[in-house]
Design a protein around this motif. Structure first.
Motif, short mmCIF file in Angstrom:
data_model
loop_
_atom_site.label_atom_id
_atom_site.label_comp_id
_atom_site.label_asym_id
_atom_site.label_seq_id
_atom_site.Cartn_x
_atom_site.Cartn_y
_atom_site.Cartn_z
N PHE A 279 -11.17 20.14 -8.41
CA PHE A 279 -11.26 19.80 -9.84
C PHE A 279 -12.43 20.55 -10.70
O PHE A 279 -12.26 20.82 -12.12
CB PHE A 279 -11.75 18.09 -9.86
CG PHE A 279 -10.52 17.21 -9.66
CD1 PHE A 279 -9.43 17.80 -9.15
CD2 PHE A 279 -10.83 16.00 -9.57
CE1 PHE A 279 -8.48 16.85 -8.91
CE2 PHE A 279 -9.91 15.10 -9.46
CZ PHE A 279 -8.54 15.67 -9.28
N GLY A 280 -13.33 21.21 -9.74
CA GLY A 280 -14.18 21.99 -10.49
C GLY A 280 -14.17 23.26 -10.86
O GLY A 280 -15.12 24.14 -11.33
N GLY A 288 -6.68 24.01 -16.77
CA GLY A 288 -7.98 23.69 -16.62
C GLY A 288 -8.22 22.18 -16.54
O GLY A 288 -6.91 21.33 -16.74
N SER A 289 -9.46 21.42 -16.58
CA SER A 289 -9.37 19.89 -16.47
C SER A 289 -8.91 19.44 -17.88
O SER A 289 -8.31 18.43 -17.74
CB SER A 289 -10.95 19.51 -16.19
OG SER A 289 -11.75 20.18 -17.26
N GLY A 291 -6.45 20.50 -19.59
CA GLY A 291 -5.19 20.48 -19.74
C GLY A 291 -4.68 19.48 -18.76
O GLY A 291 -3.55 18.83 -19.03
N ALA A 292 -5.33 19.24 -17.52
CA ALA A 292 -4.81 18.38 -16.64
C ALA A 292 -4.81 16.89 -17.07
O ALA A 292 -3.97 16.07 -16.94
CB ALA A 292 -5.60 18.59 -15.37
N LEU A 293 -5.83 16.72 -17.69
CA LEU A 293 -6.15 15.40 -18.67
C LEU A 293 -4.91 15.14 -19.32
O LEU A 293 -4.68 14.00 -19.99
CB LEU A 293 -7.43 14.99 -19.34
CG LEU A 293 -8.72 15.01 -18.07
CD1 LEU A 293 -10.10 15.18 -18.61
CD2 LEU A 293 -8.50 13.51 -17.27
N GLY A 294 -4.46 16.19 -20.06
CA GLY A 294 -3.51 15.92 -21.21
C GLY A 294 -1.90 16.23 -20.60
O GLY A 294 -1.03 16.28 -21.18
N THR A 295 -2.00 16.05 -19.35
CA THR A 295 -0.67 16.23 -18.45
C THR A 295 -0.34 15.06 -17.85
O THR A 295 -1.06 14.70 -17.02
CB THR A 295 -0.57 17.52 -17.61
OG1 THR A 295 -1.05 18.73 -18.17
CG2 THR A 295 0.67 17.81 -16.85
#
Length: 471
Positions: A279-280, A288-289, A291-295
């Motif tokens: 994750f880091g 990135g993080s 983008g992942a949170l928006g997927t």
């Protein structure tokens, strides 16, 4: 199943969607069910056989005739969290049930807040006849409220004949058999784009250290390595559970699942630190993080198997294959392959399972007949042929599965018997383990956004767990 501690909030639950052929499901101790199942099978003595006329249908693959009542003129409502390909595959099962019985069934999607949806309908006097609950903790809550009807003798007979004791116990509570786990999942799999791996010269990793090295190799080839569906918090709980089970071991896993140890325990710190290695590192995550949170989950799959791919790997359960087949041009087993979730440190490769349990919310021959059908090999065969489905029905002929990948996943599941650990968040009170935007889902989304703050994540997880468990 462990018994939930303290008071839990009905009406706060989320749903969830419900490797190579070298999957090894029998890698954790056989004591799993002793700690995760608090009850044994057996229907209530008060259950009575329906006096309705019956129809006889050939139980293909079972060698017996499946008896179902004549339900002409009856309407049944069935609720589950499934959408998209999963819903379409299940609809084929309902269509066959209607054809055999004359009933007219209607599927109702519950949405992510499953127990809110169902609790409102039940309290309003209009529950569906049958529901598939995505959390066994919610099954416990509903049973304690008196909202569930025990299995009738015909449904119990199918369950006893076709399912191992461990799966029977997971559908029981306080000495009554309420449900059938007819659709389950292997949540210890990583799917990858074969062309992206070939282009990078990458190989399937067996350990977490090798997994990170493989991700680096893929990154250097020009393809983002890992797709994460962080917009759906349940995917993040699955990441954590696999790492925790492998690194901390089965005993600690059961203790944390029961909240008999706190989320501030050093074992949780170790697992979050390990997860933070992925994750880091923005180079290893598609987008990135942020983008992942928006997927969301579906996008995390489709972007991995696009042309060109936006990522090389995506972690999630066997049901990923249905999304690949339905929403991409990739062929499972050729373009889309998979490997076992890697072992962490000196631990064994983890095996985490989940599933949706079918329960009756109304009395009457219709609901019980549907549960009887759901527990049969007839229904399992129809369901399996659609892909993206895994059944613990040990009587099902493996030829029902549409490809070798799913066939071998199913064989491994049946061969494992009762050696598995059930999804930890699904064992938790709904307010902690199954509510969109709250509890563990939200806390791990915050950790994905800020993976260096391990202590902060632990503190928030423990505060939310203590509140939900009542201790």
């Amino acid at each position: 199943m462990h018994r939930l501690k303290g008071k839990t909030q009905i009406g706060e639950s989320g749903g969830r969607l419900g490797r190579t052929t070298r999957i090894a499901l029998a890698v954790v101790s056989a004591s799993a069910l002793a700690l995760t199942a608090a009850a044994c099978g057996g229907s209530d003595d008060g259950d009575k056989k329906s006096d309705a006329p019956t129809t006889t249908a050939s139980a293909t693959g079972s060698g017996d005739a499946l008896q179902l009542p004549d339900l002409h003129g009856q309407k049944l409502e069935v609720a589950a969290v499934w959408t998209g390909p999963e819903q379409k595959n299940f609809q084929k099962v309902l269509d066959e049930f209607d054809k055999r019985t004359g009933a007219k069934t209607t599927f109702v999607p519950t949405g992510d807040s499953q127990s809110t949806f169902l609790g409102t309908k039940i309290q309003g006097g209009a529950p569906p006849d049958v529901a598939f609950l995505a959390q066994n903790g919610v099954m416990h809550q509903f049973a304690d409220k008196g909202w569930l009807k025990p299995l009738g003798p015909e449904a119990q007979a199918q369950l006893t004949k076709n399912f191992s004791p461990g799966w029977q116990k997971l559908g029981a509570w306080k000495d009554k058999q309420y449900g059938i786990y007819a659709k389950v999942s292997n949540k210890s799999m990583v799917w990858y784009n074969a062309a992206a791996f070939d282009n990078a010269g990458a190989t399937e990793p067996k350990t977490w250290a090798d997994f990170l090295k493989t991700a680096e190799t893929v990154f250097e080839s020009g393809t983002p390595p890992v797709s994460i569906g962080g917009a759906d918090g349940w995917t993040l709980t699955d990441w954590f559970e696999n790492i925790y089970l492998s690194q901390a071991g089965p005993e600690k896993y059961d203790q944390l699942a029961a909240h008999s140890i706190k989320w501030t325990d050093p074992s949780v710190k170790a697992a979050l630190t390990t997860l933070g290695q992925l994750f880091g590192n923005k180079d290893l995550i598609a987008g990135g993080s942020k983008g992942a949170l928006g997927t969301d989950f579906p996008k995390s799959v489709t972007q991995t198997f696009g042309n060109p791919p936006a990522a090389a790997m995506v972690y999630e359960a066997d049901f990923v294959s249905a999304f690949i087949s339905a929403n991409t041009k990739a062929k499972v087993g050729t373009d889309a392959k998979e490997f076992a979730f890697p072992a962490v440190g000196t631990g064994k490769a983890p095996v985490v399972s989940g599933g949706d349990v079918a329960v009756a919310l109304k009395d009457g021959p219709g609901a019980q007949a549907l549960l009887t059908f759901i527990g049969s090999t007839d229904a399992a065969k129809i369901w399996a042929q659609g892909g993206g489905y895994l059944s613990p029905n040990k009587s099902l002929d493996m030829s029902a599965y549409p490809d070798d990948v799913q066939r071998n996943i199913a064989k491994s599941l049946i061969a494992a018997g009762d050696d598995f650990r059930f999804d930890m968040s699904d064992q938790a009170p709904a307010a902690f383990g199954g509510t969109k935007g709250e509890g563990e889902w939200k806390d791990l989304q915050d950790f994905l956004a800020k993976p260096n703050d391990v202590a902060g994540a632990q503190a928030k997880l423990e505060a939310d767990a203590a509140k939900a468990y009542g201790s």
